[in-house]
Motif scaffolding. Sequence first.
Motif, PDB file in Angstrom:
ATOM      1  N   TYR A   1      29.799  37.598  37.710  1.00 45.14           N
ATOM      2  CA  TYR A   1      28.633  37.111  38.432  1.00 45.14           C
ATOM      3  C   TYR A   1      27.399  37.631  37.708  1.00 45.14           C
TER       4      TYR A   1
ATOM      5  N   GLN B   1      27.149  49.220  43.152  1.00 46.94           N
ATOM      6  CA  GLN B   1      28.450  48.591  43.376  1.00 46.94           C
ATOM      7  C   GLN B   1      28.462  47.868  44.712  1.00 46.94           C
ATOM      8  N   MET B   2      28.881  46.637  44.722  1.00 43.33           N
ATOM      9  CA  MET B   2      28.917  45.870  45.968  1.00 43.33           C
ATOM     10  C   MET B   2      30.199  46.165  46.725  1.00 43.33           C
TER      11      MET B   2
ATOM     12  N   TYR C   1      28.365  41.726  52.223  1.00 45.44           N
ATOM     13  CA  TYR C   1      28.541  42.768  51.218  1.00 45.44           C
ATOM     14  C   TYR C   1      27.332  43.690  51.253  1.00 45.44           C
TER      15      TYR C   1
ATOM     16  N   TYR D   1      36.490  38.046  37.798  1.00 45.85           N
ATOM     17  CA  TYR D   1      35.286  37.254  38.007  1.00 45.85           C
ATOM     18  C   TYR D   1      34.104  37.877  37.277  1.00 45.85           C
TER      19      TYR D   1
ATOM     20  N   SER E   1      39.880  29.668  35.760  1.00 41.53           N
ATOM     21  CA  SER E   1      40.313  28.864  36.894  1.00 41.53           C
ATOM     22  C   SER E   1      39.157  28.093  37.517  1.00 41.53           C
ATOM     23  N   GLU E   2      37.960  28.632  37.371  1.00 39.78           N
ATOM     24  CA  GLU E   2      36.796  27.944  37.914  1.00 39.78           C
ATOM     25  C   GLU E   2      35.557  28.473  37.186  1.00 39.78           C
TER      26      GLU E   2
ATOM     27  N   SER F   1      35.677  32.430  37.140  1.00 37.50           N
ATOM     28  CA  SER F   1      36.857  33.147  37.605  1.00 37.50           C
ATOM     29  C   SER F   1      37.988  32.921  36.596  1.00 37.50           C
TER      30      SER F   1
ATOM     31  N   PHE G   1      27.648  33.053  40.937  1.00 33.17           N
ATOM     32  CA  PHE G   1      28.980  33.015  40.349  1.00 33.17           C
ATOM     33  C   PHE G   1      28.906  32.415  38.952  1.00 33.17           C
TER      34      PHE G   1
ATOM     35  N   PHE H   1      33.912  44.875  43.316  1.00 32.27           N
ATOM     36  CA  PHE H   1      32.871  44.725  42.315  1.00 32.27           C
ATOM     37  C   PHE H   1      32.657  46.013  41.522  1.00 32.27           C
ATOM     38  N   GLY H   2      32.298  45.835  40.259  1.00 33.08           N
ATOM     39  CA  GLY H   2      31.854  46.963  39.459  1.00 33.08           C
ATOM     40  C   GLY H   2      30.384  47.263  39.723  1.00 33.08           C
TER      41      GLY H   2
ATOM     42  N   ARG I   1      40.347  40.937  41.992  1.00 24.87           N
ATOM     43  CA  ARG I   1      41.056  40.777  43.275  1.00 24.87           C
ATOM     44  C   ARG I   1      42.545  40.783  42.991  1.00 24.87           C
TER      45      ARG I   1
ATOM     46  N   ASN J   1      38.036  30.331  44.763  1.00 26.97           N
ATOM     47  CA  ASN J   1      37.599  31.655  44.340  1.00 26.97           C
ATOM     48  C   ASN J   1      36.094  31.856  44.412  1.00 26.97           C
ATOM     49  N   LYS J   2      35.329  30.807  44.258  1.00 28.15           N
ATOM     50  CA  LYS J   2      33.901  30.925  44.034  1.00 28.15           C
ATOM     51  C   LYS J   2      33.178  31.369  45.299  1.00 28.15           C
ATOM     52  N   PHE J   3      32.364  32.412  45.142  1.00 24.83           N
ATOM     53  CA  PHE J   3      31.514  32.885  46.221  1.00 24.83           C
ATOM     54  C   PHE J   3      30.112  32.322  46.045  1.00 24.83           C
TER      55      PHE J   3
ATOM     56  N   GLN K   1      37.262  40.828  46.982  1.00 20.64           N
ATOM     57  CA  GLN K   1      36.900  41.091  45.600  1.00 20.64           C
ATOM     58  C   GLN K   1      36.268  42.477  45.530  1.00 20.64           C
TER      59      GLN K   1
ATOM     60  N   VAL L   1      36.513  49.143  39.884  1.00 31.39           N
ATOM     61  CA  VAL L   1      36.219  48.305  38.730  1.00 31.39           C
ATOM     62  C   VAL L   1      35.130  49.014  37.932  1.00 31.39           C
TER      63      VAL L   1
ATOM     64  N   TYR M   1      43.139  38.518  39.564  1.00 31.97           N
ATOM     65  CA  TYR M   1      42.030  37.566  39.487  1.00 31.97           C
ATOM     66  C   TYR M   1      40.780  38.329  39.061  1.00 31.97           C
TER      67      TYR M   1
ATOM     68  N   SER N   1      31.002  27.909  36.897  1.00 33.68           N
ATOM     69  CA  SER N   1      29.806  27.267  37.415  1.00 33.68           C
ATOM     70  C   SER N   1      29.088  26.521  36.293  1.00 33.68           C
TER      71      SER N   1
ATOM     72  N   PHE O   1      27.732  41.346  37.018  1.00 31.46           N
ATOM     73  CA  PHE O   1      28.767  42.038  37.792  1.00 31.46           C
ATOM     74  C   PHE O   1      30.138  41.459  37.487  1.00 31.46           C
TER      75      PHE O   1
END
Lengths: 116, 115
Positions: free
Chosen positions: A35, B44-45, B37, A33, A55-56, A48, A45, A107-108, A95, B101-103, A105, A4, A31, A58, A91
């Motif tokens: 963050y 990058q994670m 993670y 996201y 879809s979701e 998403s 978060f 991450f970049g 996915r 989906n939410k972490f 997932q 990513v 998918y 915060s 970030f």
Amino acid sequence: EPEVTQTPSHQVTQMGQEVILRCVPISNHLYFYWYRQILGQKVEFLVSFYNNEISEKSEIFDDQFSVERPDGSNFTLKIRSTKLEDSAMYFCASRGDRGDPNQPQHFGDGTRLSIL
Amino acid sequence: AQTVTQSQPEMSVQEAETVTLSCTYDTSESDYYLFWYKQPPSRQMILVIRQEAYKQQNATENRFSVNFQKAAKSFSLKISDSQLGDAAMYFCAYRRGYNFNKFYFGSGTKLNVKP
């Protein structure tokens, strides 16, 4: 291995300005996201995105924020009228495999956003 | 509400030794997933290891293993034979069951590895 990618790595913006953070997810992922991580705090978060819609999200993701997948490869986070407290590392993650949410997932590297 | 707590902001370990990073979480759900993670200085994670709550057996991935105590809501990460490349921030994360989906992330533990 596919990655990513996020651009820019560091963005400096005047308070009140709009900013767009860009992400290129892994190509076959479905998918997406966003963050954020305020300095010294935990990763939070934001939102998403799947099938061209949120879809979701915060409670952080208010009307100031929006996401878009404009062209099938980029995934952008827009922050309108930035505030000082928006300064953070942002970030992007993606996915794959709609059939298995256990896929990790990816991450970049993140974009550091500094609001002056 | 789901929360994830990492009580060790920073830890150090000698190269080749073993270190354990702690994580506790709070949830009323019975179906969930836990993750560790790693975030090196390159930012990058990277997923280190994953544990499904319904599995009693602790997950293992090469030198990385977890101690999952469901009743105690504890999920620690053990790194054996520590290497210099293990130096990074480590985040514990929680995700609800299959279709979510939410972490939720902990605040992270910075691991230093001494040669």
